[in-house]
Write a protein that holds these residues in place. Structure first.
Motif, PDB file in Angstrom:
ATOM      1  N   ILE A 282       0.865  -1.172   0.000  1.00 40.26           N
ATOM      2  CA  ILE A 282       0.000   0.000   0.000  1.00 40.26           C
ATOM      3  C   ILE A 282       0.905   1.225   0.000  1.00 40.26           C
ATOM      4  CG2 ILE A 282      -0.218   0.009   2.529  1.00 40.26           C
ATOM      5  CD1 ILE A 282      -3.008   1.029   0.089  1.00 40.26           C
ATOM      6  N   ILE A 283       0.568   2.206  -0.822  1.00 36.89           N
ATOM      7  CA  ILE A 283       1.430   3.380  -1.006  1.00 36.89           C
ATOM      8  C   ILE A 283       0.613   4.627  -0.712  1.00 36.89           C
ATOM      9  CG2 ILE A 283       2.874   4.639  -2.635  1.00 36.89           C
ATOM     10  CD1 ILE A 283       2.877   1.889  -4.273  1.00 36.89           C
ATOM     11  N   ASN A 284       1.024   5.373   0.307  1.00 34.41           N
ATOM     12  CA  ASN A 284       0.426   6.669   0.623  1.00 34.41           C
ATOM     13  C   ASN A 284       1.306   7.744   0.009  1.00 34.41           C
ATOM     14  OD1 ASN A 284      -1.265   5.150   2.257  1.00 34.41           O
ATOM     15  ND2 ASN A 284      -0.239   5.724   4.150  1.00 34.41           N
ATOM     16  N   TYR A 285       0.828   8.373  -1.077  1.00 33.88           N
ATOM     17  CA  TYR A 285       1.623   9.395  -1.766  1.00 33.88           C
ATOM     18  C   TYR A 285       0.993  10.772  -1.549  1.00 33.88           C
ATOM     19  CZ  TYR A 285       3.945  11.902  -5.594  1.00 33.88           C
ATOM     20  OH  TYR A 285       4.656  12.816  -6.332  1.00 33.88           O
ATOM     21  N   ASN A 286       1.844  11.791  -1.582  1.00 30.28           N
ATOM     22  CA  ASN A 286       1.436  13.173  -1.316  1.00 30.28           C
ATOM     23  C   ASN A 286       0.766  13.307   0.047  1.00 30.28           C
ATOM     24  OD1 ASN A 286       1.319  15.949  -2.150  1.00 30.28           O
ATOM     25  ND2 ASN A 286      -0.886  15.705  -2.379  1.00 30.28           N
ATOM     26  N   THR A 287       1.321  12.642   1.005  1.00 28.52           N
ATOM     27  CA  THR A 287       0.775  12.705   2.360  1.00 28.52           C
ATOM     28  C   THR A 287       1.817  12.204   3.352  1.00 28.52           C
ATOM     29  OG1 THR A 287      -1.154  12.167   3.714  1.00 28.52           O
ATOM     30  CG2 THR A 287      -0.242  10.388   2.370  1.00 28.52           C
ATOM     31  N   ASP A 288       1.512  12.381   4.619  1.00 27.54           N
ATOM     32  CA  ASP A 288       2.346  11.872   5.704  1.00 27.54           C
ATOM     33  C   ASP A 288       1.398  11.463   6.828  1.00 27.54           C
ATOM     34  OD1 ASP A 288       4.121  11.303   7.691  1.00 27.54           O
ATOM     35  OD2 ASP A 288       5.179  13.218   7.649  1.00 27.54           O
ATOM     36  N   VAL A 289       0.799  10.301   6.678  1.00 30.00           N
ATOM     37  CA  VAL A 289      -0.173   9.820   7.664  1.00 30.00           C
ATOM     38  C   VAL A 289       0.493   9.644   9.021  1.00 30.00           C
ATOM     39  CG1 VAL A 289      -1.692   7.894   8.263  1.00 30.00           C
ATOM     40  CG2 VAL A 289      -1.627   8.749   5.904  1.00 30.00           C
ATOM     41  N   SER A 290       1.727   9.179   9.031  1.00 30.21           N
ATOM     42  CA  SER A 290       2.400   8.891  10.300  1.00 30.21           C
ATOM     43  C   SER A 290       2.696  10.149  11.097  1.00 30.21           C
ATOM     44  CB  SER A 290       3.693   8.115  10.049  1.00 30.21           C
ATOM     45  OG  SER A 290       4.605   8.879   9.283  1.00 30.21           O
ATOM     46  N   GLN A 291       2.630  11.326  10.456  1.00 29.15           N
ATOM     47  CA  GLN A 291       2.861  12.556  11.219  1.00 29.15           C
ATOM     48  C   GLN A 291       1.779  12.748  12.274  1.00 29.15           C
ATOM     49  OE1 GLN A 291       5.722  14.882  10.325  1.00 29.15           O
ATOM     50  NE2 GLN A 291       5.255  14.944  12.509  1.00 29.15           N
ATOM     51  N   PHE A 292       0.554  12.334  11.959  1.00 27.60           N
ATOM     52  CA  PHE A 292      -0.515  12.398  12.951  1.00 27.60           C
ATOM     53  C   PHE A 292      -0.186  11.506  14.150  1.00 27.60           C
ATOM     54  CE2 PHE A 292      -3.048  13.792   9.254  1.00 27.60           C
ATOM     55  CZ  PHE A 292      -3.718  14.871   9.809  1.00 27.60           C
ATOM     56  N   TRP A 293       0.351  10.319  13.903  1.00 28.55           N
ATOM     57  CA  TRP A 293       0.710   9.426  15.013  1.00 28.55           C
ATOM     58  C   TRP A 293       1.795  10.067  15.865  1.00 28.55           C
ATOM     59  CZ3 TRP A 293       2.223   4.886  11.277  1.00 28.55           C
ATOM     60  CH2 TRP A 293       1.131   4.565  10.477  1.00 28.55           C
ATOM     61  N   GLU A 294       2.802  10.611  15.198  1.00 25.50           N
ATOM     62  CA  GLU A 294       3.919  11.199  15.925  1.00 25.50           C
ATOM     63  C   GLU A 294       3.460  12.374  16.789  1.00 25.50           C
ATOM     64  OE1 GLU A 294       8.166  13.474  15.016  1.00 25.50           O
ATOM     65  OE2 GLU A 294       7.025  12.586  13.372  1.00 25.50           O
ATOM     66  N   TRP A 295       2.536  13.186  16.280  1.00 29.09           N
ATOM     67  CA  TRP A 295       2.096  14.386  16.983  1.00 29.09           C
ATOM     68  C   TRP A 295       0.944  14.141  17.945  1.00 29.09           C
ATOM     69  CZ3 TRP A 295       1.853  18.252  12.240  1.00 29.09           C
ATOM     70  CH2 TRP A 295       3.153  18.674  11.953  1.00 29.09           C
ATOM     71  N   SER A 296       0.416  12.926  17.989  1.00 28.40           N
ATOM     72  CA  SER A 296      -0.863  12.715  18.689  1.00 28.40           C
ATOM     73  C   SER A 296      -0.771  12.951  20.188  1.00 28.40           C
ATOM     74  CB  SER A 296      -1.383  11.297  18.422  1.00 28.40           C
ATOM     75  OG  SER A 296      -0.487  10.315  18.910  1.00 28.40           O
ATOM     76  N   GLY A 297       0.405  12.851  20.776  1.00 24.06           N
ATOM     77  CA  GLY A 297       0.540  13.127  22.198  1.00 24.06           C
ATOM     78  C   GLY A 297       0.847  14.571  22.512  1.00 24.06           C
ATOM     79  N   ARG A 298       0.871  15.416  21.483  1.00 23.41           N
ATOM     80  CA  ARG A 298       1.292  16.794  21.673  1.00 23.41           C
ATOM     81  C   ARG A 298       0.186  17.807  21.416  1.00 23.41           C
ATOM     82  NH1 ARG A 298       6.709  15.514  18.194  1.00 23.41           N
ATOM     83  NH2 ARG A 298       7.741  14.252  19.766  1.00 23.41           N
TER      84      ARG A 298
END
Length: 323
Positions: A282-298
């Motif tokens: 699966i390829i997520n292009y033109n996005t950064d879904v994992s940035q939401f995970w990284e920032w979710s505690g902030r």
């Protein structure tokens, strides 16, 4: 908890209790505490100086007697000081955290690679390391809340030519606009996919998005053709099984973006280029879904958008474990 929300048919909410924010928590500002942030900034107090360390650079904020502030930036650091951050001076000298040994439990693994020119972030951090290990660690916290997977929250890394790759049913790789492979790595990924492995590609934007040349779709596609010469990148649609593996995701057109302009583009690689068969990547292009995970505690993004990013990650993991 998510389990309770799902049981009663409510929208799951991510709280700061679900997500990590770094090694020292959200609100600690004591000397030696880690400030929440992607660079792992540490602050110490010594003889009236505030010293902040950003990998290669030390910033000293000095409070004067009149209450003003002045800043002294010390760029030069010794080799020993750089080594504690994982840098030894060579192109691929970054050393990730030690892997935990295999014990049969699910472990999230991120792919390490030597980036193409331009694929290094400040501090000579290679492109593959963006968000590591906080993003996937937070995803695993959520995964263990909503399921009985009981996976490790420690995150491993692996190269594509390492036989250990085959101990992980799902492999995660990011910033593939700067991804390169050797012949051995291409052969390793080819065998992994053909034997049932699932590749999760994320955090991948158009060329020049950093204000520098390089990156983008074409370098990734060219590298993937070294792995699978006849590969076709097929458009994903909401009816594809991966979007219903756990949560029901019925709309891909307006998927939330953490910071990237435009809509995400979801592509897939299917076995024998037949979308009726197994999805191998699966390829997520033109996005950064994992940035939401990284920032979710902030608290940097709304809960509802963060929920969508977590639901997508959970679905990818469930699909990869069951197909």
């Amino acid at each position: 908890m998510w389990k309770q929300c799902i049981h009663f048919g409510e929208e799951p909410k991510i709280s700061r209790q679900n997500a990590d924010v770094g090694s020292s928590g959200l609100d600690q500002r004591r000397p030696g505490a880690t400030f929440p942030g992607a660079l792992g900034v540490k602050a110490t107090r010594s003889n009236g100086f505030h010293v902040r360390q950003y990998h290669r650079t030390i910033v000293m904020v000095i409070r004067t007697r009149r209450g003003g502030l002045s800043m002294l930036v010390l760029v030069a650091m010794s080799g020993a000081a750089l080594a504690q951050f994982g840098f030894g001076g060579s192109r691929d000298a970054y050393r990730p955290l030690p892997n935990i040994p295999y014990d049969g439990r699910f472990t999230f693994v991120r792919v390490r690679y030597n980036p193409a020119p331009g694929g290094y972030w400040p501090g000579r951090r290679p492109s593959w390391i963006h968000g590591y290990p906080l993003a996937e660690r937070n995803l695993m916290k959520i995964m263990n809340e909503v399921s009985f997977l009981n996976g490790h929250e420690e995150i491993n890394t692996v190269t594509l030519d390492d036989p250990e790759l085959f101990k992980y049913p799902i492999a995660y790789i990011i910033e593939v606009g700067w991804w390169t492979v050797t012949e051995r790595e291409a052969a390793g990924l080819r065998a992994y996919l053909q034997k049932g492995g699932f590749l999760f590609v994320d955090d991948f934007k158009p060329p020049g998005w950093r204000g520098l040349p390089g990156g983008g779709w074409e370098p990734f596609a060219e590298t993937m053709r070294r792995v699978l010469p006849d590969v076709q990148f097929l458009d994903m649609v909401p009816s594809d099984p991966v979007f219903h593996a756990f949560f029901e995701i019925n709309d891909l057109d307006q998927f939330p973006q953490a910071y990237v302009a435009g809509n995400p583009i979801f592509k897939g690689i299917f076995e024998d280029n037949d979308r009726s068969k197994r999805l191998m990547a699966i390829i997520n292009y033109n996005t950064d879904v994992s940035q939401f995970w990284e920032w979710s505690g902030r608290g940097l993004r709304p809960f509802d958008q963060t929920n969508e990013a977590y639901k997508l990650g959970v679905n990818y993991l469930i699909y990869g474990l069951t197909h």
